[in-house]
Write a protein that holds these residues in place. Structure first.
Motif, PDB file in Angstrom:
ATOM      1  N   ASN A  38       2.923  -0.510   4.926  1.00  0.00           N
ATOM      2  CA  ASN A  38       2.620  -0.320   3.537  1.00  0.00           C
ATOM      3  C   ASN A  38       1.307   0.275   3.309  1.00  0.00           C
ATOM      4  OD1 ASN A  38       5.098  -1.656   2.504  1.00  0.00           O
ATOM      5  ND2 ASN A  38       4.046  -3.773   2.568  1.00  0.00           N
ATOM      6  N   ARG A  39       0.542   0.357   4.369  1.00  0.00           N
ATOM      7  CA  ARG A  39      -0.733   0.938   4.341  1.00  0.00           C
ATOM      8  C   ARG A  39      -0.624   2.472   4.556  1.00  0.00           C
ATOM      9  NH1 ARG A  39      -2.331  -3.850   6.508  1.00  0.00           N
ATOM     10  NH2 ARG A  39      -2.550  -3.135   8.608  1.00  0.00           N
ATOM     11  N   MET A  40       0.442   3.060   5.032  1.00  0.00           N
ATOM     12  CA  MET A  40       0.576   4.568   5.318  1.00  0.00           C
ATOM     13  C   MET A  40       0.380   5.247   4.051  1.00  0.00           C
ATOM     14  SD  MET A  40       0.785   4.592   8.610  1.00  0.00           S
ATOM     15  CE  MET A  40      -0.604   3.086   8.644  1.00  0.00           C
ATOM     16  N   THR A  41      -0.529   6.051   4.055  1.00  0.00           N
ATOM     17  CA  THR A  41      -0.583   6.879   2.630  1.00  0.00           C
ATOM     18  C   THR A  41       0.365   7.916   2.582  1.00  0.00           C
ATOM     19  OG1 THR A  41      -2.482   8.306   4.007  1.00  0.00           O
ATOM     20  CG2 THR A  41      -3.255   6.260   2.483  1.00  0.00           C
ATOM     21  N   GLN A  42       0.607   8.705   3.748  1.00  0.00           N
ATOM     22  CA  GLN A  42       1.673   9.826   3.422  1.00  0.00           C
ATOM     23  C   GLN A  42       2.823   9.708   3.117  1.00  0.00           C
ATOM     24  OE1 GLN A  42       2.475  12.460   6.773  1.00  0.00           O
ATOM     25  NE2 GLN A  42       0.490  13.513   6.796  1.00  0.00           N
ATOM     26  N   PHE A  43       3.408   8.227   3.348  1.00  0.00           N
ATOM     27  CA  PHE A  43       4.719   7.971   2.721  1.00  0.00           C
ATOM     28  C   PHE A  43       4.528   7.944   1.215  1.00  0.00           C
ATOM     29  CE2 PHE A  43       7.163   4.550   0.565  1.00  0.00           C
ATOM     30  CZ  PHE A  43       8.470   5.120   0.730  1.00  0.00           C
ATOM     31  N   LYS A  44       3.312   7.395   0.805  1.00  0.00           N
ATOM     32  CA  LYS A  44       3.029   7.135  -0.854  1.00  0.00           C
ATOM     33  C   LYS A  44       2.899   8.796  -1.218  1.00  0.00           C
ATOM     34  CE  LYS A  44       0.591   3.213  -0.117  1.00  0.00           C
ATOM     35  NZ  LYS A  44      -0.836   2.316  -0.064  1.00  0.00           N
ATOM     36  N   GLU A  45       2.507   9.613  -0.520  1.00  0.00           N
ATOM     37  CA  GLU A  45       2.339  11.015  -1.158  1.00  0.00           C
ATOM     38  C   GLU A  45       3.629  11.596  -0.961  1.00  0.00           C
ATOM     39  OE1 GLU A  45      -0.622  12.579   1.580  1.00  0.00           O
ATOM     40  OE2 GLU A  45      -2.381  11.473   0.631  1.00  0.00           O
TER      41      GLU A  45
END
Length: 350
Positions: free
Chosen positions: A110-117
């Motif tokens: 859940n902390r992985m920023t690339q997934f959010k991007e």
């Protein structure tokens, strides 16, 4: 199983490899093979985490996989001395990912920023593969018990996750690991980031505040590795600039992103610093500098484009390189997977 110092890195087969891919990754891959044992992977399993409209479907995926391989070879990677293969040919990548899925924690992902991007606002429609991408990346690295991984700024978080997964696996199965002959308690050595000097961040030729990207609608925003000399010259001469002469010191580039980008490209291709480039061209007009940049780009990139086209015209030869690399990679991967299965407690064929 002794720990062998080994470098692992992968490139997605997304098509239209450009100058940013070359200076940001492939140049370093070529340098590293002089000092390390290297495994270079075309990560086709990662490519399909995005919608089919992004990776183009089966025909495009196969073509793009061969194109990345051709770029590796044309740029100077030696597939006989090192290993070059495509990920999907080695089943251990998928097998180890499942084991690691049962080790990794939801909170970590859940902390992985690339997934959010990459998922954007419509996360509910993103694939599970895109969400789980970092665990597959950890499996890619740890399957070969790689000790070093060259990483850019956007991949540091994923490498930290790989280290966390390695540590948790080693802790969770510590007794079993030791009972299988690993006196140090490590099946998976935590991989270290490999710093190869300042990363070359290549920006768009149309907007110096944005990264050079294949997804940009304007082909003039990037120099593709397959562009011929005339196309390269045209794109550089049309590149966005400002009316001021080039500064004589690096500080003068700070408020001028387009100038900074072009000077950075010249510096990277010539193996010099920006300061050295400005000592030669500072105070001069962009037209003269662009002419010099055209000459340098054509000299450096045209042989790569020619060799890539030659290789792409013989797909059977490229496939043979990938198959040979996959066979050699499988030997290392098989040894790791046999140990991992025994340590976890899976019953397997002797």
């Amino acid at each position: 199983m002794a720990i062998v110092e080994r470098v692992f890195s992968g490139v997605q087969p997304t098509g239209n490899l450009h100058l940013g891919n070359y200076l940001g990754a492939i140049v370093n891959f070529v340098r590293l093979q002089e000092t390390h044992n290297c495994i270079y992977c075309v990560v086709d399993l990662h490519a399909i985490t995005q919608p089919v409209s992004v990776w183009g479907g089966p025909t495009e995926l196969a073509r793009n996989t061969r194109e990345v391989t051709a770029a590796f070879i044309a740029a100077g990677i030696d597939p006989n001395k090192h290993i070059v293969f495509n990920q999907s040919q080695v089943t251990g990548h998928a097998e180890l990912t499942w084991i690691f899925n049962c080790v990794a924690r939801i909170g970590w992902l859940n902390r992985m920023t690339q997934f959010k991007e990459k998922a954007g606002k419509d996360r509910e429609n993103a694939s599970v593969g895109l969400y789980d991408y970092p665990v597959l990346m950890a499996a890619d690295i740890l399957l070969y018990r790689a000790t070093h991984v060259p990483v850019g700024e956007d991949q540091k978080q994923h490498l930290e996750l790989a280290r966390d997964i390695a540590q948790k696996f080693n802790n969770d199965f510590a007794d079993s690991i030791r009972s299988h002959g690993f006196a140090d308690g490590l099946l998976f050595p935590p991989p270290e980031p490999l710093i190869t000097g300042p990363a070359t961040r290549v920006m768009s030729l149309r907007d110096g505040t944005k990264k050079m990207s294949k997804s940009d609608s304007s082909d003039n925003s990037r120099i593709n590795l397959t562009d011929d000399a005339d196309t390269i010259a045209q794109k550089i001469r049309k590149a966005k600039t400002d009316p001021e002469p080039l500064p004589s010191e690096e500080k003068g580039l700070e408020p001028r992103p387009e100038a900074d980008n072009l000077v950075g490209i010249y510096a990277a291709l010539s193996g010099r610093s920006k300061a050295e480039v400005l000592r030669e061209f500072g105070g001069g007009q962009f037209s003269n500098f662009k002419n010099a940049l055209v000459e340098l780009c054509v000299t450096k990139l045209s042989p790569i484009a020619s060799e890539m086209k030659r290789l792409m015209a013989d797909p059977g030869h490229v496939d043979a390189i990938l198959i040979d690399g996959a066979d050699r990679a499988s030997v290392i991967a098989h040894e790791t997977m046999q140990a991992a299965k025994d340590i976890v407690g899976f019953i397997r064929k002797p």
